[in-house]
Design a protein around this motif. Structure first.
Motif, PDB file in Angstrom:
ATOM      1  N   VAL A   1      -1.863  19.052 -32.592  1.00  0.00           N
ATOM      2  CA  VAL A   1      -2.914  17.934 -31.899  1.00  0.00           C
ATOM      3  C   VAL A   1      -3.409  18.358 -30.730  1.00  0.00           C
ATOM      4  O   VAL A   1      -2.868  19.139 -30.011  1.00  0.00           O
ATOM      5  CB  VAL A   1      -2.154  16.587 -31.794  1.00  0.00           C
ATOM      6  CG1 VAL A   1      -1.810  16.186 -33.484  1.00  0.00           C
ATOM      7  CG2 VAL A   1      -1.036  16.792 -30.857  1.00  0.00           C
TER       8      VAL A   1
ATOM      9  N   SER B   1      -6.842   9.908 -34.750  1.00  0.00           N
ATOM     10  CA  SER B   1      -6.376   9.588 -33.504  1.00  0.00           C
ATOM     11  C   SER B   1      -5.218   9.246 -33.666  1.00  0.00           C
ATOM     12  O   SER B   1      -4.798   8.385 -34.619  1.00  0.00           O
ATOM     13  CB  SER B   1      -7.235   8.742 -32.732  1.00  0.00           C
ATOM     14  OG  SER B   1      -8.483   9.391 -32.400  1.00  0.00           O
TER      15      SER B   1
ATOM     16  N   GLU C   1      -2.314   9.926 -25.819  1.00  0.00           N
ATOM     17  CA  GLU C   1      -3.414   9.809 -26.889  1.00  0.00           C
ATOM     18  C   GLU C   1      -3.768  11.156 -27.647  1.00  0.00           C
ATOM     19  O   GLU C   1      -3.852  12.255 -26.610  1.00  0.00           O
ATOM     20  CB  GLU C   1      -4.623   9.084 -26.422  1.00  0.00           C
ATOM     21  CG  GLU C   1      -4.390   7.939 -25.919  1.00  0.00           C
ATOM     22  CD  GLU C   1      -3.949   6.967 -27.061  1.00  0.00           C
ATOM     23  OE1 GLU C   1      -4.479   7.008 -28.073  1.00  0.00           O
ATOM     24  OE2 GLU C   1      -3.135   6.007 -26.812  1.00  0.00           O
ATOM     25  N   ALA C   2      -3.769  11.401 -28.770  1.00  0.00           N
ATOM     26  CA  ALA C   2      -4.064  12.969 -29.322  1.00  0.00           C
ATOM     27  C   ALA C   2      -5.080  12.754 -30.463  1.00  0.00           C
ATOM     28  O   ALA C   2      -5.020  11.549 -31.062  1.00  0.00           O
ATOM     29  CB  ALA C   2      -2.556  13.453 -29.753  1.00  0.00           C
ATOM     30  N   GLN C   3      -5.307  13.906 -31.085  1.00  0.00           N
ATOM     31  CA  GLN C   3      -6.065  13.946 -32.131  1.00  0.00           C
ATOM     32  C   GLN C   3      -5.797  15.026 -32.924  1.00  0.00           C
ATOM     33  O   GLN C   3      -5.453  16.326 -32.530  1.00  0.00           O
ATOM     34  CB  GLN C   3      -7.611  14.027 -31.821  1.00  0.00           C
ATOM     35  CG  GLN C   3      -8.671  14.168 -32.904  1.00  0.00           C
ATOM     36  CD  GLN C   3     -10.127  14.553 -32.533  1.00  0.00           C
ATOM     37  OE1 GLN C   3     -10.519  14.974 -31.583  1.00  0.00           O
ATOM     38  NE2 GLN C   3     -11.035  13.663 -33.323  1.00  0.00           N
TER      39      GLN C   3
ATOM     40  N   GLU D   1      -1.355   7.708 -31.002  1.00  0.00           N
ATOM     41  CA  GLU D   1      -0.643   7.522 -29.889  1.00  0.00           C
ATOM     42  C   GLU D   1       0.612   8.053 -30.270  1.00  0.00           C
ATOM     43  O   GLU D   1       1.667   7.642 -31.120  1.00  0.00           O
ATOM     44  CB  GLU D   1      -0.459   6.280 -29.635  1.00  0.00           C
ATOM     45  CG  GLU D   1       0.122   6.012 -28.101  1.00  0.00           C
ATOM     46  CD  GLU D   1       0.034   4.405 -27.694  1.00  0.00           C
ATOM     47  OE1 GLU D   1      -1.051   4.174 -27.287  1.00  0.00           O
ATOM     48  OE2 GLU D   1       0.938   3.776 -28.035  1.00  0.00           O
TER      49      GLU D   1
ATOM     50  N   LEU E   1      -5.736  14.234 -25.719  1.00  0.00           N
ATOM     51  CA  LEU E   1      -7.256  13.724 -25.202  1.00  0.00           C
ATOM     52  C   LEU E   1      -7.107  13.397 -23.782  1.00  0.00           C
ATOM     53  O   LEU E   1      -8.251  13.657 -23.111  1.00  0.00           O
ATOM     54  CB  LEU E   1      -7.501  12.411 -25.933  1.00  0.00           C
ATOM     55  CG  LEU E   1      -7.647  12.502 -27.207  1.00  0.00           C
ATOM     56  CD1 LEU E   1      -8.045  11.050 -28.081  1.00  0.00           C
ATOM     57  CD2 LEU E   1      -8.685  13.313 -27.752  1.00  0.00           C
TER      58      LEU E   1
END
Length: 105
Positions: A94, A58, A77-79, A60, A97
């Motif tokens: 990514v 995860s 926010e990303a994964q 930012e 989220l």
């Protein structure tokens, strides 16, 4: 795989994206490191970075949209879903989220 009327087998590519992708180069910052986007959609983005990230990590990130006289930062926010070596750096995909444009995702 799909079989044609003549009995030929051929691969069928299924589109996995749920949102339209736009090729756009934006500056971004992740934990103090800088990168640049290749493209983005409402639900994800693909960017270039000097460093690698772990799959599933995860993060930012801050996208910097250009404006008249200043930039407009957008924190996301990303994964991490994909990491590909590219020259001296890495291309990182990514999943956001929280979609950029929730009504269009």
């Amino acid at each position: 795989m799909e079989t044609t009327a003549g009995g030929e087998k051929r691969a069928v590519l299924l589109e996995q994206r749920v949102a339209q992708r736009f090729g756009v180069a934006l500056r971004l910052t992740i934990d103090g490191d800088e990168g640049a986007t290749h493209d983005l959609s409402a639900t994800g983005l693909y960017f270039q970075s000097d460093r690698s990230y772990e799959l599933g990590a995860s993060m930012e990130l801050v996208l910097e949209f250009p404006g008249v006289g200043r930039t407009h930062p957008l924190t996301c926010e990303a994964q991490v879903v994909r990491v590909t070596p590219a020259g001296d750096g890495f291309n990182i995909a990514v999943h956001l989220l929280t979609p950029l444009f929730p009504d269009r995702a």
